[in-house]
Design an enzyme around this catalytic site. Structure first.
Site, short mmCIF file in Angstrom:
data_model
loop_
_atom_site.label_atom_id
_atom_site.label_comp_id
_atom_site.label_asym_id
_atom_site.label_seq_id
_atom_site.Cartn_x
_atom_site.Cartn_y
_atom_site.Cartn_z
CG ASP A 274 -1.94 -1.04 1.24
OD1 ASP A 274 -2.18 -2.00 0.21
OD2 ASP A 274 -2.70 -0.76 2.47
CD GLU B 78 -7.98 -3.10 -1.94
OE1 GLU B 78 -9.06 -3.80 -2.30
OE2 GLU B 78 -7.53 -2.46 -1.36
NE ARG C 35 -7.34 -2.52 4.80
CZ ARG C 35 -6.00 -2.83 5.08
NH1 ARG C 35 -4.89 -2.84 5.45
NH2 ARG C 35 -6.39 -4.30 5.75
CG LEU D 3 -3.06 -12.51 -10.23
CD1 LEU D 3 -3.81 -12.45 -11.45
CD2 LEU D 3 -2.95 -13.86 -10.26
O1 F6P Z 1 -2.04 -4.17 3.06
C1 F6P Z 1 -2.02 -4.99 2.12
C2 F6P Z 1 -3.24 -5.17 1.29
O2 F6P Z 1 -3.27 -5.47 0.31
C3 F6P Z 1 -4.26 -4.21 1.16
O3 F6P Z 1 -3.59 -3.61 -0.11
C4 F6P Z 1 -5.85 -5.12 0.97
O4 F6P Z 1 -6.49 -3.78 0.42
C5 F6P Z 1 -5.58 -6.01 2.20
O5 F6P Z 1 -4.54 -5.97 2.41
C6 F6P Z 1 -6.17 -6.98 1.62
O6 F6P Z 1 -6.34 -8.32 2.68
P1 F6P Z 1 -6.51 -9.13 2.89
O7 F6P Z 1 -5.93 -9.78 1.72
O8 F6P Z 1 -6.64 -9.81 3.97
O9 F6P Z 1 -8.42 -9.64 2.33
#
Ligand code: F6P
Length: 409
Positions: free
Chosen positions: A143, A246, A191, A301
């Site tokens: 992120d 997202e 996020r 991915l």
């Molecule tokens: O913290 C990194 C991240 O890849 C975010 O970009 C993403 O929203 C989140 O993790 C997804 O988390 P999880 O794999 O727990 O669904």
């Protein structure tokens, strides 16, 4: 350092988080640390005394080379929030008990904002209770939203994958040259910070016109303006590829993915699991325009593509792990290693150690001055910042036609 050390991985994996473990191990061996333990599934596993000895995997130089080429968290990850100290002293005491049992002098934790909270809580507890053990943060997150540090290990590799994939998707989408274009919407993680989505801008070059619009969560998403933009692009172009985060949200604060599904799951830190933004928008565009649409969610991915990792990122991930050990050897605790850029031409980056209190739980957004006035693009300032981070490659070791990985027994 007379005692042993332990390293853990936490939060969403990256393509290079294992290079940080390799860096911790290499530095520990260099300064003569006896045992280097690895927590199995982060602090959550550590509380159950689940550990391995890294010597068993990394004693041979081929182990480190293979680890650098292995995606995800080799040690296993977790999303575990340390409880507030008051009323939960037993949880903290357990950590110190296990550290004492294994003669562990210092704990290294590789992760993002939430994981740095664990480093903060444990070092605060140690300070308040006169415990000698030390705690160091090793930055990691695709992120790229940790403050103080110029950038975060994991970002460069995810950005390289995103830029490459966007370019390939654009190539595919433009191949038909149809009178009515296919509208392709690509959803990217990150996020509430748009750093990763911004990497779509890096697809552009003298052989590629780049993404047609890029929507970051730093700007409120206006559905009408988006639709108008799509219609205009469809009238003027034979291929339309749009990148969306997202985390884009509308004026009332709801994420676009929540418009399709109100019951979004939430993790231990209260983060909503975001998914379905591109699918929702693609369906809406199809309904309103009658055009063919396609939704692509890069999902896992983008954070597991070690076969396309940035060598710069791999080296820096190794370095922050290495330097965390050297900092702890100097007696530092309650700090995270930061990457400090010293120059762009040529790109140069050093490290230092910074107070964890200024870092834990703080999210750094993409600076407003890098977002174009229309709110759906990035300017040269972003490219100058990000391009050096995606440079270089490390070829995987291929066995039976696919990359070979190091795995826990
Ligand atoms: O913290 C990194 C991240 O890849 C975010 O970009 C993403 O929203 C989140 O993790 C997804 O988390 P999880 O794999 O727990 O669904």
């Amino acid at each position: 350092m007379k005692g042993n050390i332990v390293v853990g991985q936490s939060g969403g994996p990256t393509a290079v988080i294992n290079s940080s473990v390799a860096g911790v191990y290499a530095a520990a061996k260099k300064i003569g640390v006896n045992k280097v333990y690895g927590m199995v599934h982060g602090i959550e596993g550590f509380l159950d005394d689940k550990m391995i000895e890294l010597e068993d995997y990394l004693a041979e130089p081929t182990g480190i080379e293979l680890l650098k080429r292995t995606p995800s968290a080799f040690l296993g990850s977790c999303r575990f929030k340390m409880p507030k100290i008051e009323g939960h002293e037993d949880v903290y005491e357990k950590v110190f008990e296990i550290m004492e049992k294994h003669d562990i002098e210092c704990l290294f934790y590789a992760g993002g904002n939430d994981s740095m909270d664990t480093v903060k809580m444990l070092s605060d507890y140690a300070a308040a209770h006169g415990k000698p053990q030390r705690f160091m943060g090793v930055p990691k997150t695709i992120d790229n939203d940790l403050p103080v540090t110029d950038h975060c290990p994991g970002y460069g590799s995810a950005a390289k994958y995103i830029a490459t994939s966007l370019k390939e998707v654009i190539r595919d989408n433009e191949s038909f040259g149809a009178k009515k274009p296919t509208i392709c919407i690509v959803e990217i993680m990150g996020r509430n910070a748009g750093w990763l989505t911004a990497a779509a801008a890096l697809a552009k070059g003298d052989d590629c016109s780049g993404a047609d619009a890029i929507y970051l969560p730093e700007k409120v998403f206006d559905m009408d303006a988006f639709m108008a933009k799509v219609k205009h692009l469809a009238e003027t172009k034979s291929s339309v590829v749009i990148a969306v985060s997202e985390g884009i949200h509308i004026a009332d604060g709801r994420y676009v993915c929540e418009l399709a599904n109100e019951n979004v799951a939430v993790d231990a830190f209260g983060h909503k699991q975001m998914s379905g933004t591109a699918a929702y928008l693609a369906q809406k565009v199809a309904e309103e325009t009658g055009l063919k649409t396609r939704a692509i969610e890069l999902s896992t991915l983008q954070r597991s593509a070690t076969h396309l990792a940035s060598l710069t990122d791999i080296n820096e991930a190794f370095q922050v792990g290495y330097d965390a050990v050297l900092a702890a050897e100097e007696g530092k605790t309650g700090m995270m290693i930061t990457l400090d850029r010293n120059g762009d031409d040529p790109y140069q980056c050093g490290t230092s150690a910074y107070d964890i209190h200024a870092i834990a739980n703080v999210e750094r957004p993409v600076p407003a001055e890098w977002i174009t006035e229309d709110g759906c693009g990035l300017n040269d300032g972003y490219e100058e910042y990000a391009r050096p981070l995606i440079m270089g490659e490390l070829f995987p070791v291929f066995v039976n036609g696919v990359p070979y990985h190091l795995v826990r027994k």
